[in-house]
Design a protein around this motif. Structure first.
Motif, PDB file in Angstrom:
ATOM      1  N   PRO A   1       0.780 -12.358   1.819  1.00 56.31           N
ATOM      2  CA  PRO A   1       0.200 -12.053   0.517  1.00 56.31           C
ATOM      3  C   PRO A   1      -0.356 -10.631   0.503  1.00 56.31           C
ATOM      4  O   PRO A   1      -0.907 -10.160   1.508  1.00 56.31           O
ATOM      5  CB  PRO A   1      -0.916 -13.088   0.352  1.00 56.31           C
ATOM      6  CG  PRO A   1      -1.097 -13.746   1.668  1.00 56.31           C
ATOM      7  CD  PRO A   1       0.046 -13.372   2.550  1.00 56.31           C
ATOM      8  N   ILE A   2      -0.170  -9.947  -0.608  1.00 57.03           N
ATOM      9  CA  ILE A   2      -0.740  -8.606  -0.792  1.00 57.03           C
ATOM     10  C   ILE A   2      -1.546  -8.623  -2.089  1.00 57.03           C
ATOM     11  O   ILE A   2      -1.573  -9.635  -2.789  1.00 57.03           O
ATOM     12  CB  ILE A   2       0.349  -7.505  -0.800  1.00 57.03           C
ATOM     13  CG1 ILE A   2       1.377  -7.734  -1.909  1.00 57.03           C
ATOM     14  CG2 ILE A   2       1.026  -7.420   0.571  1.00 57.03           C
ATOM     15  CD1 ILE A   2       2.415  -6.626  -2.032  1.00 57.03           C
ATOM     16  N   GLU A   3      -2.187  -7.521  -2.398  1.00 58.54           N
ATOM     17  CA  GLU A   3      -3.073  -7.469  -3.556  1.00 58.54           C
ATOM     18  C   GLU A   3      -2.333  -7.798  -4.861  1.00 58.54           C
ATOM     19  O   GLU A   3      -1.248  -7.290  -5.101  1.00 58.54           O
ATOM     20  CB  GLU A   3      -3.706  -6.084  -3.662  1.00 58.54           C
ATOM     21  CG  GLU A   3      -4.718  -6.018  -4.763  1.00 58.54           C
ATOM     22  CD  GLU A   3      -5.798  -4.981  -4.510  1.00 58.54           C
ATOM     23  OE1 GLU A   3      -6.393  -4.549  -5.486  1.00 58.54           O
ATOM     24  OE2 GLU A   3      -6.024  -4.634  -3.346  1.00 58.54           O
ATOM     25  N   PRO A   4      -2.943  -8.650  -5.710  1.00 58.72           N
ATOM     26  CA  PRO A   4      -2.306  -8.980  -6.983  1.00 58.72           C
ATOM     27  C   PRO A   4      -2.350  -7.798  -7.952  1.00 58.72           C
ATOM     28  O   PRO A   4      -3.130  -6.861  -7.770  1.00 58.72           O
ATOM     29  CB  PRO A   4      -3.150 -10.149  -7.512  1.00 58.72           C
ATOM     30  CG  PRO A   4      -4.468 -10.007  -6.848  1.00 58.72           C
ATOM     31  CD  PRO A   4      -4.213  -9.343  -5.523  1.00 58.72           C
ATOM     32  N   VAL A   5      -1.514  -7.872  -8.968  1.00 58.46           N
ATOM     33  CA  VAL A   5      -1.481  -6.856 -10.026  1.00 58.46           C
ATOM     34  C   VAL A   5      -2.140  -7.461 -11.259  1.00 58.46           C
ATOM     35  O   VAL A   5      -1.774  -8.562 -11.685  1.00 58.46           O
ATOM     36  CB  VAL A   5      -0.025  -6.433 -10.340  1.00 58.46           C
ATOM     37  CG1 VAL A   5       0.029  -5.518 -11.546  1.00 58.46           C
ATOM     38  CG2 VAL A   5       0.607  -5.780  -9.120  1.00 58.46           C
ATOM     39  N   LEU A   6      -3.106  -6.750 -11.809  1.00 59.26           N
ATOM     40  CA  LEU A   6      -3.790  -7.231 -12.999  1.00 59.26           C
ATOM     41  C   LEU A   6      -2.962  -6.942 -14.250  1.00 59.26           C
ATOM     42  O   LEU A   6      -2.310  -5.902 -14.348  1.00 59.26           O
ATOM     43  CB  LEU A   6      -5.168  -6.583 -13.121  1.00 59.26           C
ATOM     44  CG  LEU A   6      -6.125  -6.847 -11.964  1.00 59.26           C
ATOM     45  CD1 LEU A   6      -7.444  -6.112 -12.175  1.00 59.26           C
ATOM     46  CD2 LEU A   6      -6.354  -8.334 -11.780  1.00 59.26           C
ATOM     47  N   ARG A   7      -2.988  -7.877 -15.181  1.00 58.22           N
ATOM     48  CA  ARG A   7      -2.290  -7.783 -16.476  1.00 58.22           C
ATOM     49  C   ARG A   7      -0.889  -7.169 -16.333  1.00 58.22           C
ATOM     50  O   ARG A   7      -0.616  -6.093 -16.867  1.00 58.22           O
ATOM     51  CB  ARG A   7      -3.156  -7.015 -17.460  1.00 58.22           C
ATOM     52  CG  ARG A   7      -4.468  -7.735 -17.723  1.00 58.22           C
ATOM     53  CD  ARG A   7      -5.365  -7.177 -18.798  1.00 58.22           C
ATOM     54  NE  ARG A   7      -5.022  -5.921 -19.387  1.00 58.22           N
ATOM     55  CZ  ARG A   7      -5.636  -4.763 -19.141  1.00 58.22           C
ATOM     56  NH1 ARG A   7      -6.622  -4.710 -18.284  1.00 58.22           N
ATOM     57  NH2 ARG A   7      -5.275  -3.666 -19.759  1.00 58.22           N
ATOM     58  N   PRO A   8      -0.003  -7.840 -15.607  1.00 58.63           N
ATOM     59  CA  PRO A   8       1.309  -7.272 -15.280  1.00 58.63           C
ATOM     60  C   PRO A   8       2.223  -7.024 -16.475  1.00 58.63           C
ATOM     61  O   PRO A   8       3.137  -6.211 -16.376  1.00 58.63           O
ATOM     62  CB  PRO A   8       1.920  -8.310 -14.335  1.00 58.63           C
ATOM     63  CG  PRO A   8       1.255  -9.583 -14.720  1.00 58.63           C
ATOM     64  CD  PRO A   8      -0.146  -9.198 -15.094  1.00 58.63           C
TER      65      PRO A   8
END
Length: 134
Positions: A27-34
Protein backbone atom coordinates in the motif's frame (compact mmCIF):
# COMPACT_ATOMS: atom_id res chain seq x y z
CA UNK A 1 5.96 -5.95 -14.47
CA UNK A 2 5.15 -3.18 -11.99
CA UNK A 3 1.39 -2.78 -11.47
CA UNK A 4 -0.43 0.10 -9.77
CA UNK A 5 -3.77 -0.83 -8.19
CA UNK A 6 -6.43 1.75 -7.39
CA UNK A 7 -9.35 1.37 -4.99
CA UNK A 8 -11.40 4.27 -6.34
CA UNK A 9 -13.64 6.38 -4.16
CA UNK A 10 -14.79 9.92 -4.85
CA UNK A 11 -13.25 11.22 -1.60
CA UNK A 12 -10.12 9.05 -1.60
CA UNK A 13 -8.47 6.58 -3.93
CA UNK A 14 -6.48 3.86 -2.23
CA UNK A 15 -3.24 2.96 -4.03
CA UNK A 16 -0.96 -0.06 -3.98
CA UNK A 17 2.08 -0.95 -6.03
CA UNK A 18 3.56 -4.30 -6.94
CA UNK A 19 7.25 -5.01 -6.85
CA UNK A 20 8.92 -5.39 -10.29
CA UNK A 21 8.55 -9.19 -10.13
CA UNK A 22 4.79 -8.95 -9.63
CA UNK A 23 4.95 -10.87 -6.36
CA UNK A 24 4.33 -8.35 -3.56
CA UNK A 25 1.66 -5.68 -3.19
CA UNK A 26 2.50 -2.69 -1.01
CA UNK A 27 0.00 0.00 0.00
CA UNK A 28 1.14 3.55 -0.76
CA UNK A 29 -0.35 6.94 0.04
CA UNK A 30 -3.94 7.42 -1.19
CA UNK A 31 -4.92 10.18 -3.61
CA UNK A 32 -7.53 12.63 -2.37
CA UNK A 33 -10.53 13.46 -4.60
CA UNK A 34 -9.17 11.49 -7.58
CA UNK A 35 -11.96 12.53 -9.98
CA UNK A 36 -10.97 16.20 -9.76
CA UNK A 37 -8.45 17.70 -12.15
CA UNK A 38 -5.81 17.84 -9.39
CA UNK A 39 -6.56 14.30 -8.19
CA UNK A 40 -6.45 12.82 -11.67
CA UNK A 41 -3.16 14.63 -12.32
CA UNK A 42 -1.76 13.08 -9.12
CA UNK A 43 -2.79 9.57 -10.23
CA UNK A 44 -1.21 10.23 -13.63
CA UNK A 45 1.99 11.39 -11.91
CA UNK A 46 2.00 8.22 -9.76
CA UNK A 47 1.90 6.05 -12.88
CA UNK A 48 4.92 7.88 -14.26
CA UNK A 49 6.88 8.26 -10.99
CA UNK A 50 6.41 4.62 -9.97
CA UNK A 51 7.04 3.37 -13.53
CA UNK A 52 3.81 1.37 -13.58
CA UNK A 53 3.32 -0.72 -16.71
CA UNK A 54 -0.35 -1.44 -15.96
CA UNK A 55 -3.05 0.14 -13.81
CA UNK A 56 -5.69 -2.09 -12.23
CA UNK A 57 -8.79 -0.26 -11.03
CA UNK A 58 -11.02 -2.09 -8.57
CA UNK A 59 -14.54 -2.53 -9.90
CA UNK A 60 -17.11 -2.43 -7.08
CA UNK A 61 -19.68 -4.91 -8.37
CA UNK A 62 -22.76 -5.75 -6.33
CA UNK A 63 -22.79 -9.08 -4.49
CA UNK A 64 -24.83 -10.46 -7.41
CA UNK A 65 -22.14 -9.28 -9.83
CA UNK A 66 -24.09 -6.35 -11.26
CA UNK A 67 -23.45 -2.65 -11.55
CA UNK A 68 -24.34 0.00 -8.98
CA UNK A 69 -24.01 3.78 -9.05
CA UNK A 70 -20.47 3.38 -7.64
CA UNK A 71 -19.62 0.86 -10.38
CA UNK A 72 -20.72 3.34 -13.07
CA UNK A 73 -18.69 6.15 -11.45
CA UNK A 74 -15.64 3.88 -11.23
CA UNK A 75 -15.92 2.88 -14.89
CA UNK A 76 -16.08 6.58 -15.85
CA UNK A 77 -12.99 7.33 -13.73
CA UNK A 78 -11.06 4.43 -15.31
CA UNK A 79 -12.01 5.66 -18.79
CA UNK A 80 -10.84 9.21 -17.99
CA UNK A 81 -7.58 7.85 -16.60
CA UNK A 82 -7.02 5.64 -19.66
CA UNK A 83 -7.26 8.73 -21.88
CA UNK A 84 -4.43 10.41 -19.94
CA UNK A 85 -1.83 7.67 -19.56
CA UNK A 86 0.13 5.52 -21.98
CA UNK A 87 -0.17 2.22 -20.07
CA UNK A 88 -3.20 -0.08 -20.12
CA UNK A 89 -5.97 0.33 -17.56
CA UNK A 90 -7.77 -2.84 -16.50
CA UNK A 91 -10.87 -3.20 -14.33
CA UNK A 92 -10.85 -6.01 -11.74
CA UNK A 93 -13.56 -7.22 -9.37
CA UNK A 94 -12.87 -5.73 -5.94
CA UNK A 95 -15.70 -7.28 -3.93
CA UNK A 96 -14.69 -7.85 -0.29
CA UNK A 97 -11.35 -5.99 -0.47
CA UNK A 98 -12.52 -3.24 1.91
CA UNK A 99 -13.82 -5.87 4.33
CA UNK A 100 -10.47 -7.66 4.17
CA UNK A 101 -8.61 -4.38 4.78
CA UNK A 102 -10.76 -3.70 7.88
CA UNK A 103 -10.27 -7.21 9.23
CA UNK A 104 -6.50 -7.34 8.59
CA UNK A 105 -4.96 -3.97 9.41
CA UNK A 106 -1.48 -5.13 8.34
CA UNK A 107 0.66 -2.04 8.09
CA UNK A 108 -1.08 0.25 10.61
CA UNK A 109 0.49 3.29 8.98
CA UNK A 110 -1.17 2.56 5.61
CA UNK A 111 -4.60 4.04 4.96
CA UNK A 112 -7.48 1.58 4.90
CA UNK A 113 -8.21 2.49 1.26
CA UNK A 114 -4.65 1.67 0.27
CA UNK A 115 -4.75 -1.60 2.23
CA UNK A 116 -7.90 -2.44 0.24
CA UNK A 117 -5.99 -1.61 -2.97
CA UNK A 118 -3.22 -3.96 -1.83
CA UNK A 119 -5.75 -6.78 -1.31
CA UNK A 120 -7.15 -6.03 -4.77
CA UNK A 121 -3.67 -6.16 -6.25
CA UNK A 122 -2.81 -9.40 -4.45
CA UNK A 123 -5.93 -10.98 -5.97
CA UNK A 124 -5.08 -9.67 -9.43
CA UNK A 125 -1.48 -10.87 -9.17
CA UNK A 126 -2.58 -14.32 -7.96
CA UNK A 127 -5.11 -14.70 -10.77
CA UNK A 128 -2.51 -13.76 -13.36
CA UNK A 129 0.22 -16.01 -11.97
CA UNK A 130 -2.13 -19.02 -12.13
CA UNK A 131 -3.11 -18.13 -15.70
CA UNK A 132 0.54 -17.93 -16.72
CA UNK A 133 1.36 -21.24 -14.99
CA UNK A 134 -1.66 -23.17 -16.18
Amino acid sequence: MRVLALDYGSARCGCALSDPTGTLATPIEPVLRPATRKGLARVTDLVREREAELVVVGLPLTLAGGDSAQTIETRAFAARLAERITVPVELYDERFTTRLAKRDPGDHKAAEDSRAAAHLLEGWLASHSTRECG
